[in-house]
Scaffold this active site. Structure first.
Site, PDB file in Angstrom:
ATOM      1  N   ARG A 155      -1.441 -51.851  14.594  1.00  0.00           N
ATOM      2  CA  ARG A 155      -2.181 -52.400  15.662  1.00  0.00           C
ATOM      3  C   ARG A 155      -2.055 -51.584  16.921  1.00  0.00           C
ATOM      4  O   ARG A 155      -3.097 -51.280  17.436  1.00  0.00           O
ATOM      5  CB  ARG A 155      -2.013 -53.770  15.725  1.00  0.00           C
ATOM      6  CG  ARG A 155      -2.763 -54.348  17.011  1.00  0.00           C
ATOM      7  CD  ARG A 155      -3.352 -55.925  16.891  1.00  0.00           C
ATOM      8  NE  ARG A 155      -2.357 -56.602  16.258  1.00  0.00           N
ATOM      9  CZ  ARG A 155      -0.938 -57.027  16.875  1.00  0.00           C
ATOM     10  NH1 ARG A 155      -0.590 -56.715  18.138  1.00  0.00           N
ATOM     11  NH2 ARG A 155      -0.146 -57.946  16.496  1.00  0.00           N
TER      12      ARG A 155
ATOM     13  N   TYR B   1     -27.767 -51.555  25.781  1.00  0.00           N
ATOM     14  CA  TYR B   1     -27.807 -52.131  24.427  1.00  0.00           C
ATOM     15  C   TYR B   1     -27.805 -53.531  24.278  1.00  0.00           C
ATOM     16  O   TYR B   1     -27.066 -54.360  25.236  1.00  0.00           O
ATOM     17  CB  TYR B   1     -26.478 -51.564  23.725  1.00  0.00           C
ATOM     18  CG  TYR B   1     -26.464 -52.089  22.192  1.00  0.00           C
ATOM     19  CD1 TYR B   1     -27.339 -51.246  21.505  1.00  0.00           C
ATOM     20  CD2 TYR B   1     -25.322 -52.836  22.049  1.00  0.00           C
ATOM     21  CE1 TYR B   1     -27.076 -51.814  19.889  1.00  0.00           C
ATOM     22  CE2 TYR B   1     -25.377 -53.412  20.714  1.00  0.00           C
ATOM     23  CZ  TYR B   1     -26.200 -52.702  19.664  1.00  0.00           C
ATOM     24  OH  TYR B   1     -26.113 -53.016  18.594  1.00  0.00           O
TER      25      TYR B   1
ATOM     26  N   ASP C 298     -22.226 -46.503  29.174  1.00  0.00           N
ATOM     27  CA  ASP C 298     -22.441 -46.290  27.497  1.00  0.00           C
ATOM     28  C   ASP C 298     -22.866 -44.770  27.223  1.00  0.00           C
ATOM     29  O   ASP C 298     -24.093 -44.747  27.898  1.00  0.00           O
ATOM     30  CB  ASP C 298     -23.021 -47.445  27.047  1.00  0.00           C
ATOM     31  CG  ASP C 298     -23.198 -47.586  25.696  1.00  0.00           C
ATOM     32  OD1 ASP C 298     -23.146 -46.612  24.921  1.00  0.00           O
ATOM     33  OD2 ASP C 298     -23.514 -48.530  25.045  1.00  0.00           O
TER      34      ASP C 298
ATOM     35  N   LYS D  75     -22.673 -44.344  15.469  1.00  0.00           N
ATOM     36  CA  LYS D  75     -23.977 -43.596  15.948  1.00  0.00           C
ATOM     37  C   LYS D  75     -23.650 -42.078  15.665  1.00  0.00           C
ATOM     38  O   LYS D  75     -23.340 -41.520  14.657  1.00  0.00           O
ATOM     39  CB  LYS D  75     -24.525 -43.816  16.971  1.00  0.00           C
ATOM     40  CG  LYS D  75     -24.443 -45.493  17.315  1.00  0.00           C
ATOM     41  CD  LYS D  75     -25.318 -46.225  16.394  1.00  0.00           C
ATOM     42  CE  LYS D  75     -25.129 -47.515  16.645  1.00  0.00           C
ATOM     43  NZ  LYS D  75     -25.362 -48.260  17.800  1.00  0.00           N
TER      44      LYS D  75
HETATM   45  C1  LIG Z   1     -25.143 -49.583  18.629  1.00  0.00           C
HETATM   46  C2  LIG Z   1     -24.727 -49.248  19.893  1.00  0.00           C
HETATM   47  C3  LIG Z   1     -23.669 -50.353  20.613  1.00  0.00           C
HETATM   48  C4  LIG Z   1     -22.744 -51.110  19.585  1.00  0.00           C
HETATM   49  O1  LIG Z   1     -21.979 -50.499  18.834  1.00  0.00           O
HETATM   50  P1  LIG Z   1     -21.569 -51.032  17.297  1.00  0.00           P
HETATM   51  O2  LIG Z   1     -20.882 -49.951  16.705  1.00  0.00           O
HETATM   52  O3  LIG Z   1     -22.843 -51.451  16.627  1.00  0.00           O
HETATM   53  O4  LIG Z   1     -20.796 -52.309  17.576  1.00  0.00           O
HETATM   54  C5  LIG Z   1     -23.433 -50.192  21.694  1.00  0.00           C
HETATM   55  N1  LIG Z   1     -24.195 -49.345  22.647  1.00  0.00           N
HETATM   56  C6  LIG Z   1     -25.167 -48.522  22.050  1.00  0.00           C
HETATM   57  C7  LIG Z   1     -25.932 -47.603  22.950  1.00  0.00           C
HETATM   58  C8  LIG Z   1     -25.591 -48.678  20.734  1.00  0.00           C
HETATM   59  O5  LIG Z   1     -26.583 -47.788  20.272  1.00  0.00           O
END
Ligand SMILES: *Cc1c(COP(=O)(O)O)cnc(C)c1O
Length: 378
Positions: free
Chosen positions: A46, A98, A170, A195
């Site tokens: 962890r 998001y 982000d 992604k």
């Molecule tokens: C998908 C996404 C998230 C969340 O991520 P997860 O891996 O699905 O928890 C956050 N920000 C953006 C821009 C995203 O496309």
């Protein structure tokens, strides 16, 4: 070193123990203590795991930050970063980040005493206007999801810096290959590695990078105590994905531009949003902070029926949530990412029933165009 080269040669080219190429999957929860009195770097997974550490060092160097941390999902990374704030703090958050990020701020963290104000950050002055004496952080995303609205990151991060706010960006849509928010002034960069970084729709993971060692220490306390960490296999899959990021992004964004230009002249298409298109609002700002348009685009059909038909009829592109994989994905924001947002609010932002979001994959663009053409003519 060029960014493309850095994706391949990231300090983890060779396993020091065996000489194997790349990093090993250290599938272990715990580690043998050589001297029972001495806490080791690798003690319990962890807290630290060699495969995860390789991924964390890689993302830190790609984003140009001091420390990197990996999480079990983008959302657990974002939640852990927001956990650096305290009850009684106020955060200014871009209104079209998001959906999950706003949701966690406005529900879970609200219950724990974090106040938030969502603003349109296309005009940086909206941030200044939303500031309160107890504002402690600014949370941004550019281009935004799903309308690809552009935020002037430098201008917004300058406000954050002047006000002494913790700034968080982000960078999921752009990846460090196209955009590096720390160089533009951000304190923390977050990613859904699910992604583009993973890149193959086969893993859920998140990453965060801090500008300084001190912020890193703070975030590490949360990562280690919350424990929302990825397993070594997932960390390894993201490492493998990162190696091909350059060729994927370059090819996918070339296709995105072709498809966007084609959509623009289609008689059933009312509007096309793609940062690489001439005339896209904020295009100049975007290209002053990023080196490409990326591979996300969205468009609006003229009627809701046409949009629903499109999803029924597409054959190559998959109707699904998520993005950033090698396969083209068509998402329906009003029933997916923005399903929790009150209708009047999302409509006011331009997220309508006619809006279709496309994550352009690695298929030959002419095949995708032919598929979209038949799907739109239904
Ligand atoms: C998908 C996404 C998230 C969340 O991520 P997860 O891996 O699905 O928890 C956050 N920000 C953006 C821009 C995203 O496309």
């Amino acid at each position: 070193m060029d960014k493309g080269t850095q994706l391949i040669h990231n300090g983890h080219d060779v396993d020091p123990a065996t000489g194997a190429l790349g990093v090993m999957v250290y599938q272990t929860s715990t580690y043998y203590r050589k001297d029972i009195r001495v806490v080791q770097e690798f003690d319990y997974s962890r807290g630290s795991n060699p495969t995860r550490k390789a991924l964390e060092e890689t993302i830190a160097s790609l984003e140009g930050g001091a420390k990197g941390y990996a999480f079990a999902s983008g959302m657990s990374g974002i939640s852990s970063v927001l956990g650096m704030l305290s009850a009684g703090d106020h955060i200014v958050i871009a209104e079209d980040v998001y959906g999950g990020s706003r949701y966690i701020a406005e529900t879970f963290y609200k219950r724990w005493g974090l106040e938030s104000t969502a603003v349109n950050t296309q005009d940086p002055d909206n941030i200044s206007r939303a500031l309160k004496p107890h504002t402690k952080a600014l949370y941004l995303e550019s281009p935004s999801n799903p309308l690809l609205k552009i935020t002037d990151l430098r201008a917004c991060l300058k406000i954050a810096h002047e006000q002494g706010l913790l700034s968080i960006v982000d960078n999921t849509f752009m990846t460090p290959y196209l955009q590096r928010p720390i160089a533009l002034g951000a304190d923390i960069v977050v990613h859904s590695a699910t992604k583009y970084l993973g890149g193959h729709c086969d893993v859920i993971a998140g990453l965060a990078v801090t500008r300084t060692q001190e912020l890193g220490q703070k975030l590490y306390q949360i990562q280690n105590s919350f424990g929302a960490v990825p397993g070594p296999w997932d960390a390894w899959l993201v490492m493998r994905g990162i190696k091909t990021l350059k060729v994927r992004i370059e090819t996918q964004q070339d296709s995105a531009l072709k498809i966007a230009a084609w959509l623009l002249q289609h008689n059933r298409v009312a509007e096309v949003r793609y940062p690489g298109l001439p005339g896209h609002p904020g295009r100049d700002v975007h290209f002053s902070q990023a080196s490409g348009g990326g591979a996300m685009l969205s468009f609006k059909t003229k009627t809701t029926e046409q949009a629903l038909n499109f999803y029924q009829r597409i054959k190559l592109a998959l109707a699904a949530p998520s993005l950033g994989g090698v396969e083209t994905i068509a998402s329906y924001p009003v029933k997916m990412s923005h399903i929790n947002m009150p209708v009047p609010e999302r409509e006011a932002m331009g997220i309508t029933d006619t809006l279709i979001r496309i994550s352009v994959g690695l298929e030959t663009p002419e095949d995708l165009i032919a598929d979209f053409d038949q799907a739109l003519s239904g």
